[in-house]
Structures are given as C-alpha cells and as structure tokens.
Scaffold this active site. Sequence first.
Site, PDB file in Angstrom:
ATOM      1  N   ASP A  25       0.885  -1.160   0.000  1.00 24.88           N
ATOM      2  CA  ASP A  25       0.000   0.000   0.000  1.00 24.88           C
ATOM      3  C   ASP A  25       0.927   1.215   0.000  1.00 24.88           C
ATOM      4  O   ASP A  25       2.135   1.083   0.214  1.00 24.88           O
ATOM      5  CB  ASP A  25      -0.880  -0.018   1.263  1.00 24.88           C
ATOM      6  N   SER A  26       0.355   2.384  -0.200  1.00 29.58           N
ATOM      7  CA  SER A  26       1.169   3.597  -0.116  1.00 29.58           C
ATOM      8  C   SER A  26       1.588   3.872   1.320  1.00 29.58           C
ATOM      9  O   SER A  26       2.439   4.715   1.567  1.00 29.58           O
ATOM     10  CB  SER A  26       0.369   4.782  -0.647  1.00 29.58           C
ATOM     11  N   CYS A  88      -4.456  -1.562  -1.903  1.00 30.71           N
ATOM     12  CA  CYS A  88      -4.623  -0.136  -2.145  1.00 30.71           C
ATOM     13  C   CYS A  88      -5.587   0.020  -3.315  1.00 30.71           C
ATOM     14  O   CYS A  88      -5.332  -0.522  -4.397  1.00 30.71           O
ATOM     15  CB  CYS A  88      -3.255   0.457  -2.491  1.00 30.71           C
ATOM     16  N   GLU A 166      -1.778   8.999   7.901  1.00 31.45           N
ATOM     17  CA  GLU A 166      -0.336   8.712   7.894  1.00 31.45           C
ATOM     18  C   GLU A 166       0.408   9.559   8.932  1.00 31.45           C
ATOM     19  O   GLU A 166       1.451   9.154   9.423  1.00 31.45           O
ATOM     20  CB  GLU A 166       0.249   8.960   6.496  1.00 31.45           C
ATOM     21  N   CYS A 198     -11.067   3.185   0.017  1.00 30.20           N
ATOM     22  CA  CYS A 198      -9.623   3.343   0.207  1.00 30.20           C
ATOM     23  C   CYS A 198      -9.269   2.542   1.452  1.00 30.20           C
ATOM     24  O   CYS A 198     -10.006   2.607   2.453  1.00 30.20           O
ATOM     25  CB  CYS A 198      -9.291   4.819   0.396  1.00 30.20           C
ATOM     26  N   HIS A 200      -7.144   2.878   3.686  1.00 30.80           N
ATOM     27  CA  HIS A 200      -6.867   3.620   4.926  1.00 30.80           C
ATOM     28  C   HIS A 200      -8.143   3.864   5.746  1.00 30.80           C
ATOM     29  O   HIS A 200      -8.081   3.984   6.965  1.00 30.80           O
ATOM     30  CB  HIS A 200      -6.251   4.997   4.612  1.00 30.80           C
TER      31      HIS A 200
HETATM   32  N1  DGL Z   1      -4.747   3.072   0.810  1.00 27.87           N
HETATM   33  C1  DGL Z   1      -4.710   3.685  -0.492  1.00 27.87           C
HETATM   34  C2  DGL Z   1      -6.001   3.360  -1.232  1.00 27.87           C
HETATM   35  O1  DGL Z   1      -6.637   2.383  -0.906  1.00 27.87           O
HETATM   36  C3  DGL Z   1      -4.370   5.119  -0.362  1.00 27.87           C
HETATM   37  C4  DGL Z   1      -3.859   5.720  -1.618  1.00 27.87           C
HETATM   38  C5  DGL Z   1      -3.107   7.005  -1.425  1.00 27.87           C
HETATM   39  O2  DGL Z   1      -1.955   6.928  -0.997  1.00 27.87           O
HETATM   40  O3  DGL Z   1      -3.647   8.056  -1.747  1.00 27.87           O
HETATM   41  O4  DGL Z   1      -6.400   4.030  -2.145  1.00 27.87           O
END
Ligand code: DGL
Length: 277
Positions: A25-26, A88, A166, A198, A200
């Site tokens: 993931d990011s 992600c 984050e 998302c 997150h």
């Molecule tokens: N967790 C990522 C998602 O599901 C976040 C993406 C991001 O870094 O903007 O989209």
Amino acid sequence: TQHSGLRTQDSALAMADPRPVGLFDSGVGGLSVLREVGVLLPREDVLYLADTAWCPYGQRSVEEICQRSLQVGRWLLARGAKALVVACNTASAAALDTLRAQLEVPVVGMEPAVKPAAALTRSGRIGVLATPRTAESERLARLIQRYAREARVFVQECAELVPLIEQGELGGPRLEAALGRYLEPLLAQQVDVVVLGCTHYPLVQARIQALCGPEVQVVNPAPAVARQLARVLDQHGLRAPDTQPSQVDWWTTGSPAQLGQLLAALGHPGRPSQAAV
Ligand code: DGL
C-alpha cells in the site's frame, strides 16, 4: 484405490508453499487488509511494504502510480513473494491489469464495494469515499455502471484523509473535521450505505460510523479481498503448510521509526526495515 489415495495425499503435501504473500500500500492502509488475511489465513507469512516515500498515491497520475506499482511488485517478488495483494484501491484502479500482465505470480487487488452496497441499500442511494484518483477512475465508473444501475451513487473524494492518517491523526479534531466535511454531502443526499473505497479508511471506521449514525451501513471490502486471496492461493496450490508459525515482515520506503510508531498506535506492533525500492 489405495494407490490413488496415496497420490492425492502426496500432491496435497507437495502443494503447500511456505513462501510469503507480498502485500503493499502507499502506507498503513494495507493494515485493514492484513488484519482480514490474518483472520482467514493465519498460517501465511506476509511481506508488507508501505511505500511511504511515495504516499499519497491518490494525488499522482495514473501513469506514475502504474509504474511505481510495477516497481514495488517486482521488489516483493524478488524477496520471494508467491502472490501479490495490492492492498490499495488507488494502485488497483491504476495498475491491476498491468501487474497481472507483467508479473509471474497471481495478483489480487481491491475493488470499491459497490456490488455489496447495491445489494444492501434500501433507499437506493449509495455513498462512496475514495481518493481523488480512485474517484475519477474508469474502474469505479465501470463498477457503478455494472452493479448499481438502479441506484444513485454519490462519489466523494477525500484528498486529506490519507495524509492525516499517515500523520497518526486517528481520532483528533483535525480528522473529525475532515470526516465531517466529506460525509456531510453524502448524508445530505440521504445515502444509507457508505463504501470505504480506500484501504486507509477502515482504520478510522468507528469514527466514520459514529458520524454517519446507526442507520447507515459502512462497508469495508477487506474481508472479501482476504476471501479472494484464499481462493487464489487454493487454485494455484500456494497455501502455506498447516504447521507454519506465521509472521509479518514490515518494510517501508519512508522512515522505519515513524512507521513503527504508527503501527503501535494502530495496535500492530512491528519493527519495520528500510526498503530501497
Ligand atoms: N490506501 C490507499 C487506497 O486504498 C491510499 C492511496 C493514497 O496513498 O492516496 O487508495
């Protein structure tokens, strides 16, 4: 016959694969998926890469996310991943087809839970929370077209949520204010289902549910992704041996200390290492 019985048993043994599942993931969003994988597939080792140096993905171009996802996927494969979970939504929307075409292991990705939402809604009005790039993606448009034709779907992009989470803002006034701003337009449209588009967002699901009220169902697609991973591992004979004591190897392209702190705040103690991807 006895002989074929033996053969079945032998091939079942031969099919157990102790190598880890690669998941990225990011940032910490993949944790919402990792939790479900841990519940459903407790024997699997996981290599978790948080691409924190590139976070947020949701503000980058599709091309950039696609190239980066490929790089990250190759990095995980080089470390022995037997399958890849793109934990992600933004990377899945931008890169899933490319990853499947280019990588030689099975790839499982995220999909905003539009289909289950269409089955759940009574008012016929559905809200989707997503990053800017996912919100405008063709993949989301296609899902809505395919599964929610009869419903009205309101897509709200939430540019600030990933950066806030984050930063460790998991319940303070800044998060609350941002959530309020994003949910208000959806609630004004009287949606009765809100899709977390998302990975997150499930990390602050209790806050989202509290702001939406008990009448609104908040849908997290992570359990469905874990089930899909289980199916894919079975199809390819890639399940870990029953006796494997599983572990998660944490990696980040950002600061290991910072990720360690955030993981602890999220109830997942871990000691991340630095990844040069
Ligand atoms: N967790 C990522 C998602 O599901 C976040 C993406 C991001 O870094 O903007 O989209």
